[in-house]
Write an enzyme that holds these catalytic residues in place. Structure first.
Site, PDB file in Angstrom:
ATOM      1  CB  CYS A  78      -0.957   0.076   1.183  1.00 14.90           C
ATOM      2  SG  CYS A  78      -2.084  -1.317   1.269  1.00 14.90           S
ATOM      3  NE  ARG A 126       4.688   1.839   0.190  1.00 17.06           N
ATOM      4  CZ  ARG A 126       5.687   1.676   1.039  1.00 17.06           C
ATOM      5  NH1 ARG A 126       6.900   2.032   0.683  1.00 17.06           N
ATOM      6  NH2 ARG A 126       5.488   1.156   2.218  1.00 17.06           N
ATOM      7  CD1 TRP A 184       0.071  -6.532  -3.052  1.00 17.31           C
ATOM      8  CD2 TRP A 184      -0.278  -7.106  -0.908  1.00 17.31           C
ATOM      9  NE1 TRP A 184       0.395  -7.862  -2.913  1.00 17.31           N
ATOM     10  CE2 TRP A 184       0.188  -8.244  -1.614  1.00 17.31           C
ATOM     11  CE3 TRP A 184      -0.574  -7.236   0.443  1.00 17.31           C
ATOM     12  CZ2 TRP A 184       0.381  -9.486  -1.006  1.00 17.31           C
ATOM     13  CZ3 TRP A 184      -0.389  -8.460   1.045  1.00 17.31           C
ATOM     14  CH2 TRP A 184       0.087  -9.571   0.334  1.00 17.31           C
ATOM     15  CG  ASN A 203       0.937   0.214   4.461  1.00 16.86           C
ATOM     16  OD1 ASN A 203       0.645  -0.933   4.127  1.00 16.86           O
ATOM     17  ND2 ASN A 203       2.186   0.637   4.577  1.00 16.86           N
ATOM     18  N   GLY A 204      -1.238  -1.650   6.264  1.00 11.42           N
ATOM     19  CA  GLY A 204      -0.955  -2.536   7.384  1.00 11.42           C
ATOM     20  C   GLY A 204      -2.138  -3.429   7.691  1.00 11.42           C
ATOM     21  CD  GLU A 226      17.490 -12.643  -7.022  1.00 12.02           C
ATOM     22  OE1 GLU A 226      16.868 -13.178  -6.101  1.00 12.02           O
ATOM     23  OE2 GLU A 226      17.185 -11.529  -7.484  1.00 12.02           O
ATOM     24  CE  LYS A 277      14.708 -10.345  -9.306  1.00  9.23           C
ATOM     25  NZ  LYS A 277      14.660 -10.836  -8.035  1.00  9.23           N
ATOM     26  CD  GLU A 284      10.365 -11.201  -8.150  1.00 11.04           C
ATOM     27  OE1 GLU A 284       9.603 -10.644  -7.354  1.00 11.04           O
ATOM     28  OE2 GLU A 284      11.606 -11.101  -8.063  1.00 11.04           O
ATOM     29  CG  HIS A 286      21.963 -36.208  -2.995  1.00 13.10           C
ATOM     30  ND1 HIS A 286      22.507 -37.376  -2.512  1.00 13.10           N
ATOM     31  CD2 HIS A 286      23.003 -35.376  -3.202  1.00 13.10           C
ATOM     32  CE1 HIS A 286      23.828 -37.238  -2.405  1.00 13.10           C
ATOM     33  NE2 HIS A 286      24.145 -36.032  -2.824  1.00 13.10           N
ATOM     34  CE  LYS A 335      11.520  -2.613  -4.778  1.00 10.40           C
ATOM     35  NZ  LYS A 335      12.310  -3.685  -5.404  1.00 10.40           N
TER      36      LYS A 335
HETATM   37  O1  M6R Z   1      12.632  -4.678   0.892  1.00  4.94           O
HETATM   38  P1  M6R Z   1      13.253  -6.018   1.194  1.00  4.94           P
HETATM   39  O2  M6R Z   1      14.627  -6.147   0.619  1.00  4.94           O
HETATM   40  O3  M6R Z   1      13.212  -6.353   2.647  1.00  4.94           O
HETATM   41  O4  M6R Z   1      12.340  -7.073   0.439  1.00  4.94           O
HETATM   42  C1  M6R Z   1      12.566  -8.447   0.609  1.00  4.94           C
HETATM   43  C2  M6R Z   1      11.812  -9.243  -0.414  1.00  4.94           C
HETATM   44  O5  M6R Z   1      10.426  -9.027  -0.285  1.00  4.94           O
HETATM   45  C3  M6R Z   1      12.219  -8.887  -1.846  1.00  4.94           C
HETATM   46  O6  M6R Z   1      13.582  -9.071  -2.048  1.00  4.94           O
HETATM   47  C4  M6R Z   1      11.435  -9.755  -2.868  1.00  4.94           C
HETATM   48  O7  M6R Z   1      11.818 -11.081  -2.757  1.00  4.94           O
HETATM   49  C5  M6R Z   1      11.638  -9.213  -4.275  1.00  4.94           C
HETATM   50  N1  M6R Z   1      10.392  -9.020  -4.925  1.00  4.94           N
HETATM   51  C6  M6R Z   1      12.409 -10.118  -5.148  1.00  4.94           C
HETATM   52  O8  M6R Z   1      12.595  -9.598  -6.417  1.00  4.94           O
END
Ligand code: M6R
Length: 619
Positions: free
Chosen positions: A2, A30, A78, A105-106, A488, A492, A495, A511, A614
């Protein structure tokens, strides 16, 4: 999660709506499943809200314009409680005649009990949200007290959970009141106008003078100033600071997407994170740490807490810091940390890694570590955010604002900061590898140019991404520091492209996961530098052979000059040579570019992937 904007100015014109909409556009990363605004006009409070992206709200406002106003609030959502519908979008109304509007927000954890209480008193609800409960409560208190700040103060004392709330009332034009607990809110100071935002991006187009609020504080802004009080009513003060980046840093700058721009900013993210860390003689200095050297020397265990991409940066940190300092390092997903009865005491350094500095899971882990007596250090990209404030020490990354939901430049900056921390601890403690610190810093300083060079070689990766757009599953393998890179790369792709993707430690393959290999299965393999000790390079080449023999399409990321991989690679992506420990700064780049272009080829929105936000500011 949010985005929140608040504005008060002097002129009764379209400025309030323009400022709020501009802020929402910058905060849309956000949360983007609905958006809404409320303006205090001469006729009362007018609202507009729509499910879907901000564009839908813009269309609504063009079709049904609101009256002019000098006070406004806006929200991008969100969804947590209640689906992403027009009705659940914020703002929500409260008080006599719905003359109060509130955004949030929250999560208000005790909203069920409060809702029952309100219903018993005759209240009716229009949404399924927890927010509407707060709106109705603040509205009722305003009707009783006639003061928006005091109404907010009375209500926040009854709320449990994490929240930022902003409210306006038809009878209080020229006033926006905000409150925060475990959720971000910053103040922007203008000339005859003032702002509130979830982060400074909300008002960076208008002012760089910002005020950071403390925990459990309420702020009231008018065109002439701002006042801060604690939830207990005591006078308080925020901490003023100047934002060091300008609006252009939060714009696309000629790229099609923020993610593409941010990938191309990575050389700077690494370079800037290294700036000012050494004296002329090469000795590392981390002045900003705020922890005494003696205290750091006593550390006998490090636990990294982080989520998602930041946790993969933490995994790289484990290899580097253990190697350089011989201090045992454990990496714990922040949301698991609190529940695993962690072994932490006053000699433990808990390092949190977070781009936003607002990730609730990470924040809660830091608080738990503090309760257990640990020393806490935050590696963070966002000045004034909550996690650094709650930590004993902070090491800022200097990646600049990261807008795309998929983290890229922040990841490289986080890894860089972890290297710097590891080298600093090695130097401080005079451990075996302390003498190498200066040499490694020199090698690190060469990395921005290498990342730049690599970014210029992405043509084949982009072609591959385009012709692999129909892939149903992609696997990623790596060992040592290549293992988190593989994880990672998979994250990527998941997501951004909504493709099933898994990252494995290459040694683990036999394994179990090797059963997944069938003819044509694409597998990325992150190959360590041939200079990596313990013949690891050879072992990974064997792993490539094993999967190739079973029909996998092997896409191999190998250093320049490493020809051992050639017989077993369907494709080779070359990265510049570099010391084995620093290779993640390069090896991840083609994986980011691959995911970006594959998702683009599928016609997906790479900056705002579905279901994500985000900053994950709820647990
Ligand atoms: O703001 P932060 O670095 O704490 O966020 C952590 C994760 O939510 C963030 O890295 C998330 O995994 C990303 N969307 C990955 O691209």
């Amino acid at each position: 999660m949010c985005g929140i904007v608040g504005y008060v100015g002097r002129s009764m014109d379209d400025t309030a709506l323009d400022v709020v909409m501009e802020g929402l556009a910058r905060l849309e990363y956000r949360g983007y499943d609905s958006a809404g605004v409320a303006l205090v006009t001469e006729d009362g409070v007018e609202t507009a809200k729509r499910a879907g992206k901000l564009e839908n709200l813009r269309s609504e406002l063009s079709a049904h314009p609101l009256a002019v106003a000098r006070t406004g609030i806006g929200h991008t959502r969100w969804a947590t409680h209640g689906g992403p519908t027009d009705g659940n979008a914020h703002p929500h109304r409260g008080g006599e005649g719905g003359r109060l509007a509130l955004i949030h927000n929250g999560i208000i954890e005790n909203f069920h009990a409060l809702k029952k209480e309100l219903e018993a008193a005759g209240a009716e609800f229009e949404s399924e949200t927890d927010t509407e409960v707060a709106a109705q409560l603040v509205g009722r208190e305003y009707d009783r007290l006639g003061d928006l700040t005091e109404a907010m103060r009375v209500v926040v004392g009854r709320l449990e959970g994490a929240f930022t709330l902003l409210a306006v009332h038809a009878d209080s034009p020229g006033v926006v009141v905000g409150a925060r607990r475990n959720s971000p809110l910053v103040v922007g100071l203008g000339d005859g106008e003032n702002f509130l935002g979830s982060d400074v991006a909300a008002f960076i187009g208008h002012t760089r003078h910002a005020v950071e609020l403390g925990q459990d504080q309420i702020v009231t802004i008018t065109p002439d100033g701002h006042t801060v009080i604690g939830f207990d009513g005591s006078p308080a003060q925020g901490k003023g600071y100047e934002v060091t980046w300008d609006a252009s840093a939060a714009e696309k700058g000629g790229y099609d997407t923020f993610m593409e721009k941010e990938i191309h900013e990575q050389p700077h993210a690494v370079g800037d994170t290294l700036l000012g860390r050494t004296k002329d003689d090469g000795e590392l200095v981390l002045d900003e740490l705020r922890i005494s050297e003696d205290r750091l020397r006593q550390v006998d265990r490090i636990t990294v807490v982080a989520c998602g991409t930041a946790a993969y940066a933490g995994m790289v940190a484990k290899y580097a810091i253990e190697h350089w300092t011989r201090i045992p390092v454990e990496v714990s997903l922040a949301h698991e940390f609190r529940y695993c009865d962690p072994i932490v005491d006053d000699r433990t350094l808990v390092v949190s890694i977070s781009q936003s500095g607002e990730t609730m899971d990470t924040l809660m882990a830091v608080k738990h570590a503090t309760e257990l007596g640990a020393l806490t250090l935050s590696i963070c990209n966002t000045h004034g955010s909550t996690i650094p404030r709650e930590s004993d020490a902070v090491l800022y990354t200097h990646a600049g604002p990261e807008i795309a939901v998929a983290s890229t430049k922040a990841f490289l900056a986080q890894i860089t900061a972890c290297y710097v921390l590891g080298l600093y601890l090695a130097q401080l403690r005079g451990e075996t590898y302390a003498d190498d610190a200066k040499a490694v810093m020199n090698e690190l300083r060469e990395m921005p140019d290498k990342v730049e060079d690599l970014l210029g070689r992405m043509g084949r990766v982009i072609e591959m991404a385009e012709f692999m757009a129909d892939s149903r599953a992609v696997l990623f393998l790596g060992r040592h520091v290549g293992f988190p890179v593989a994880m990672e790369g998979a994250l990527k792709l998941k997501e951004l492209a909504y493709i099933h993707a898994e990252g494995f430690a290459a040694g683990e393959l036999k394994h179990g996961p090797i059963a997944l290999i069938e003819p044509g299965q694409p597998v990325f393999v992150v190959v360590p530098s041939p200079d990596t000790p313990h013949e690891l390079h050879k072992k990974v080449v064997s792993n490539i052979q094993e999967i190739r023999a079973r029909g996998a399409r092997t896409i191999v990321i190998a250093h320049d000059g490493d020809d051992d991989v050639l017989p077993f690679a369907s494709e080779v992506i070359r990265i510049p040579q570099c010391p084995p420990m620093l290779a993640p700064l390069l090896a991840v780049v083609p994986l980011q570019v691959f995911a970006l272009h594959l998702a683009t080829a599928k016609g997906l929105d790479v900056d705002q992937p579905r279901n994500l936000a985000k900053s994950v500011t709820v647990e």
